[in-house]
Design a protein around this motif. Sequence first.
Motif, PDB file in Angstrom:
ATOM      1  N   GLU A   1      -0.367   6.885 -53.730  1.00 17.16           N
ATOM      2  CA  GLU A   1       0.206   7.852 -52.672  1.00 17.16           C
ATOM      3  C   GLU A   1       1.436   7.296 -51.863  1.00 17.16           C
ATOM      4  O   GLU A   1       1.612   5.993 -52.053  1.00 17.16           O
ATOM      5  CB  GLU A   1      -0.963   8.378 -51.563  1.00 17.16           C
ATOM      6  N   HIS A   2       2.231   8.032 -51.407  1.00 22.05           N
ATOM      7  CA  HIS A   2       3.086   7.730 -50.516  1.00 22.05           C
ATOM      8  C   HIS A   2       2.865   6.768 -49.155  1.00 22.05           C
ATOM      9  O   HIS A   2       1.915   7.257 -48.676  1.00 22.05           O
ATOM     10  CB  HIS A   2       4.160   8.805 -50.028  1.00 22.05           C
ATOM     11  N   GLU A   3       3.168   5.733 -49.147  1.00 17.36           N
ATOM     12  CA  GLU A   3       2.715   4.775 -48.246  1.00 17.36           C
ATOM     13  C   GLU A   3       3.905   4.866 -46.919  1.00 17.36           C
ATOM     14  O   GLU A   3       5.038   4.576 -47.298  1.00 17.36           O
ATOM     15  CB  GLU A   3       2.671   3.632 -48.503  1.00 17.36           C
ATOM     16  N   PHE A   4       3.677   5.100 -45.741  1.00 19.31           N
ATOM     17  CA  PHE A   4       4.386   4.856 -44.900  1.00 19.31           C
ATOM     18  C   PHE A   4       4.832   3.536 -44.433  1.00 19.31           C
ATOM     19  O   PHE A   4       4.038   2.510 -44.595  1.00 19.31           O
ATOM     20  CB  PHE A   4       3.839   5.588 -43.388  1.00 19.31           C
ATOM     21  N   VAL A   5       6.034   3.498 -44.167  1.00 23.86           N
ATOM     22  CA  VAL A   5       6.752   2.309 -44.054  1.00 23.86           C
ATOM     23  C   VAL A   5       7.241   2.027 -42.500  1.00 23.86           C
ATOM     24  O   VAL A   5       6.852   1.198 -41.626  1.00 23.86           O
ATOM     25  CB  VAL A   5       7.815   1.969 -44.961  1.00 23.86           C
ATOM     26  N   ALA A   6       8.026   3.119 -42.248  1.00 21.94           N
ATOM     27  CA  ALA A   6       8.647   2.822 -40.672  1.00 21.94           C
ATOM     28  C   ALA A   6       9.108   4.135 -40.418  1.00 21.94           C
ATOM     29  O   ALA A   6       9.586   5.018 -41.365  1.00 21.94           O
ATOM     30  CB  ALA A   6       9.838   1.952 -40.879  1.00 21.94           C
ATOM     31  N   ALA A   7       9.434   4.391 -39.067  1.00 26.77           N
ATOM     32  CA  ALA A   7       9.991   5.874 -38.720  1.00 26.77           C
ATOM     33  C   ALA A   7      10.827   5.560 -37.233  1.00 26.77           C
ATOM     34  O   ALA A   7      10.489   4.576 -36.671  1.00 26.77           O
ATOM     35  CB  ALA A   7       8.985   6.774 -38.332  1.00 26.77           C
ATOM     36  N   ILE A   8      11.718   6.442 -37.167  1.00 24.05           N
ATOM     37  CA  ILE A   8      12.611   6.129 -35.989  1.00 24.05           C
ATOM     38  C   ILE A   8      13.224   7.384 -35.448  1.00 24.05           C
ATOM     39  O   ILE A   8      13.283   8.386 -36.314  1.00 24.05           O
ATOM     40  CB  ILE A   8      13.754   5.277 -36.339  1.00 24.05           C
ATOM     41  N   ARG A   9      13.455   7.651 -34.344  1.00 26.74           N
ATOM     42  CA  ARG A   9      14.154   8.768 -33.822  1.00 26.74           C
ATOM     43  C   ARG A   9      15.703   8.749 -33.882  1.00 26.74           C
ATOM     44  O   ARG A   9      16.125   7.324 -34.021  1.00 26.74           O
ATOM     45  CB  ARG A   9      13.997   9.017 -32.312  1.00 26.74           C
ATOM     46  N   TRP A  10      16.593   9.638 -34.034  1.00 28.70           N
ATOM     47  CA  TRP A  10      17.937   9.272 -34.292  1.00 28.70           C
ATOM     48  C   TRP A  10      18.625   8.240 -33.189  1.00 28.70           C
ATOM     49  O   TRP A  10      19.347   7.601 -33.499  1.00 28.70           O
ATOM     50  CB  TRP A  10      18.589  10.636 -34.320  1.00 28.70           C
ATOM     51  N   SER A  11      18.207   8.631 -31.911  1.00 26.03           N
ATOM     52  CA  SER A  11      18.628   7.719 -30.727  1.00 26.03           C
ATOM     53  C   SER A  11      18.208   6.339 -30.829  1.00 26.03           C
ATOM     54  O   SER A  11      18.866   5.675 -30.193  1.00 26.03           O
ATOM     55  CB  SER A  11      18.121   8.355 -29.631  1.00 26.03           C
ATOM     56  N   GLY A  12      17.314   5.976 -31.544  1.00 28.18           N
ATOM     57  CA  GLY A  12      16.714   4.730 -31.669  1.00 28.18           C
ATOM     58  C   GLY A  12      15.979   4.426 -30.646  1.00 28.18           C
ATOM     59  O   GLY A  12      15.359   3.247 -30.364  1.00 28.18           O
ATOM     60  N   SER A  13      15.494   5.354 -29.863  1.00 28.26           N
ATOM     61  CA  SER A  13      14.732   5.225 -28.659  1.00 28.26           C
ATOM     62  C   SER A  13      13.353   4.855 -28.871  1.00 28.26           C
ATOM     63  O   SER A  13      12.493   4.003 -28.069  1.00 28.26           O
ATOM     64  CB  SER A  13      14.897   6.370 -27.604  1.00 28.26           C
ATOM     65  N   SER A  14      12.925   5.282 -30.000  1.00 27.92           N
ATOM     66  CA  SER A  14      11.474   4.938 -30.239  1.00 27.92           C
ATOM     67  C   SER A  14      11.178   4.712 -31.872  1.00 27.92           C
ATOM     68  O   SER A  14      11.914   5.464 -32.822  1.00 27.92           O
ATOM     69  CB  SER A  14      10.712   6.160 -30.058  1.00 27.92           C
ATOM     70  N   THR A  15      10.491   3.594 -32.206  1.00 31.06           N
ATOM     71  CA  THR A  15      10.340   3.345 -33.863  1.00 31.06           C
ATOM     72  C   THR A  15       9.141   3.064 -33.850  1.00 31.06           C
ATOM     73  O   THR A  15       8.297   2.940 -33.108  1.00 31.06           O
ATOM     74  CB  THR A  15      11.211   1.861 -34.121  1.00 31.06           C
TER      75      THR A  15
END
Length: 124
Positions: A44-58
């Motif tokens: 399955e697809h494995e989550f690696v990372a996520a971010i908001r465009w503003s960079g305020s949350s990762t």
Amino acid sequence: QVQLVESGGGLVQAGDSLRLSCAASERTFGDNAMGWFRQVPGKEHEFVAAIRWSGSSTAYAESVKGRFTVSTDIAKNTVYLEINSLKPEDTATYYCTASRRTTLATAWADYNYWGQGTQVTVSS
């Protein structure tokens, strides 16, 4: 329809670093979340990372914390994934995703747009 185009993958040696890029055709959902996933054949697809465009949350998967860094360049509509100290087990196709919401989701199905992927192969 948001188009996502990944680039930066390739064949590297263990210990090397790599920066993947994801160019988005538009950014129409404010401070929405962008994600990176990876997949190896048969899994399955494995989550690696996520971010908001503003960079305020990762957010990062536990398995990549400390080696992977996600960032954005709003002026270029581009999201980056910096990978350091590459390991053979990092070998996978890496996908960029975009959500219409700000939630840093970790499930593939929670995103609304997906790129075609870029292959990363790490030799030992």
